[in-house]
Design an enzyme around this catalytic site. Structure first.
Site, PDB file in Angstrom:
ATOM      1  N   PRO A 110      40.257  40.790  36.881  1.00  0.00           N
ATOM      2  CA  PRO A 110      39.869  41.018  35.498  1.00  0.00           C
ATOM      3  C   PRO A 110      38.660  41.938  35.384  1.00  0.00           C
ATOM      4  O   PRO A 110      37.608  41.644  35.926  1.00  0.00           O
ATOM      5  CB  PRO A 110      39.514  39.620  34.992  1.00  0.00           C
ATOM      6  N   GLU A 111      38.823  43.033  34.697  1.00  0.00           N
ATOM      7  CA  GLU A 111      37.677  43.858  34.330  1.00  0.00           C
ATOM      8  C   GLU A 111      37.378  43.569  32.868  1.00  0.00           C
ATOM      9  O   GLU A 111      38.010  42.729  32.255  1.00  0.00           O
ATOM     10  CB  GLU A 111      37.981  45.335  34.575  1.00  0.00           C
ATOM     11  N   HIS A 138      44.560  25.478  43.594  1.00  0.00           N
ATOM     12  CA  HIS A 138      43.448  26.396  43.353  1.00  0.00           C
ATOM     13  C   HIS A 138      42.762  26.165  42.012  1.00  0.00           C
ATOM     14  O   HIS A 138      42.026  27.018  41.540  1.00  0.00           O
ATOM     15  CB  HIS A 138      43.929  27.842  43.464  1.00  0.00           C
ATOM     16  N   ARG A 151      40.368  32.782  45.341  1.00  0.00           N
ATOM     17  CA  ARG A 151      39.355  33.185  46.304  1.00  0.00           C
ATOM     18  C   ARG A 151      37.996  32.522  46.103  1.00  0.00           C
ATOM     19  O   ARG A 151      37.065  32.781  46.854  1.00  0.00           O
ATOM     20  CB  ARG A 151      39.221  34.704  46.297  1.00  0.00           C
TER      21      ARG A 151
END
Length: 279
Positions: A2-3, A92, A111
């Site tokens: 995501p930017e 996750h 991550r």
DNA sequence: AAGGGTGTTGAAAG
DNA sequence: GCTTTCAACACCCT
């Protein structure tokens, strides 16, 4: 990944789904994600508070509750999902907010790079890191004189310069490549070599690229899916990023990929010619 | 099958 | 102080 345009999509989507809900309790499955609170104090403080609004600055999300603000950064792969509490907890899902209405907000991050912190409401701009952030690319505060001042005595490559969040807040790897293509600048150009005209084109590029990307809900590269599972449509309009060996839309040269400051960097060798070194 | 690439940020090192 | 490098982590690709 995501930017800023993706984060804005998440903000808008989440706003319509969870503003007004009240937290019953919070499950923290990965304590390192929470700082500097302990998971217990994080959970205790936010529980029983009602979410009043969600704000975004650069790539940060601010969840404003009655007395506290939750600052959330998605980093690489953070995602939010709204699901019934009865559904099983996935591998996750690291932080789960249980609302009083039976729904739950799941923070999913393979991550584990994402971060969350709780601060007293209204103090988010005084936390380290956020306090130093530059203006957003679409802000009127991003002016020629501001940028020109920052470029004065620096030999940093313009690509690295624009990725620096203390210069501009919210440009990431994808969009810097796109802005530089728009501005017809080679990514390695030392910033002290930029003319006023170059700066003007950079600012124009920021505004047009970012606002267009927000309009289309961002880009989706690799795994990124927003909280509604919507796919950003900006990817189809990328001019150079991720287009190695493909042809430039403007001049039909072959797009090149190099490394700048350790980051994969795509550009058109004809449209973005390296400036001749002056003497 | 080991190793490099992927991207953001902040801390550490130069 | 400014700039560069690396660590945090997991997964994919070769």
């Amino acid at each position: 990944m995501p930017e800023m345009p993706e984060v804005e999509t998440v903000r808008a989507t989440l706003s319509s789904m969870i503003v007004g809900k009240t937290i019953d309790h919070i499950l923290v499955r990965y304590p390192k994600m929470i700082q500097p609170d302990t998971p217990e104090s994080f959970s205790n403080s936010l529980s029983h508070q009602t979410l009043e609004s969600i704000e975004r600055y650069g790539k940060y999300l601010f969840f404003h509750f009655q007395t506290d603000t939750l600052i959330s950064h998605l980093r690489m792969e953070g995602k939010y999902f709204l699901r019934p509490q009865s559904e099983p907890v996935l591998n996750h899902e690291h932080v789960i907010f249980y609302f009083t209405d039976g729904l739950s907000l799941r923070y999913h991050d393979t991550r584990k790079f994402g971060t969350m912190q709780r601060v007293p409401r209204g103090t988010q701009f005084s936390v380290p890191g956020i306090i130093k952030m530059g203006p957003e690319p679409i802000s009127n505060d991003l002016t020629v004189s501001y940028l020109l001042g920052k470029t004065k005595n620096s030999f940093r490559p313009v690509k690295t310069f624009l990725l620096d969040q203390t210069v501009v807040s919210g440009l990431g790897n994808i969009y810097v490549d796109e802005v530089l293509f728009y501005a017809k600048l080679h990514p390695l150009t030392p910033v002290n070599q930029l003319t006023k005209n170059d700066i003007v084109r950079i600012i124009d590029g920021c505004k047009s690229v970012i606002s267009r990307a927000i309009e289309l809900g961002g880009s989706t590269i690799r795994s990124y899916v927003s909280s509604l599972g919507v796919t950003g449509r900006f990817q189809t309009e990328l001019a150079v990023h991720m287009r190695k060996d493909e042809l430039c839309n403007k001049c039909e040269s072959t797009i090149i990929k190099i490394k700048v400051g350790g980051r994969g960097t795509y550009y058109c060798p004809l449209c973005q010619k390296e400036k001749r070194k002056s003497r």
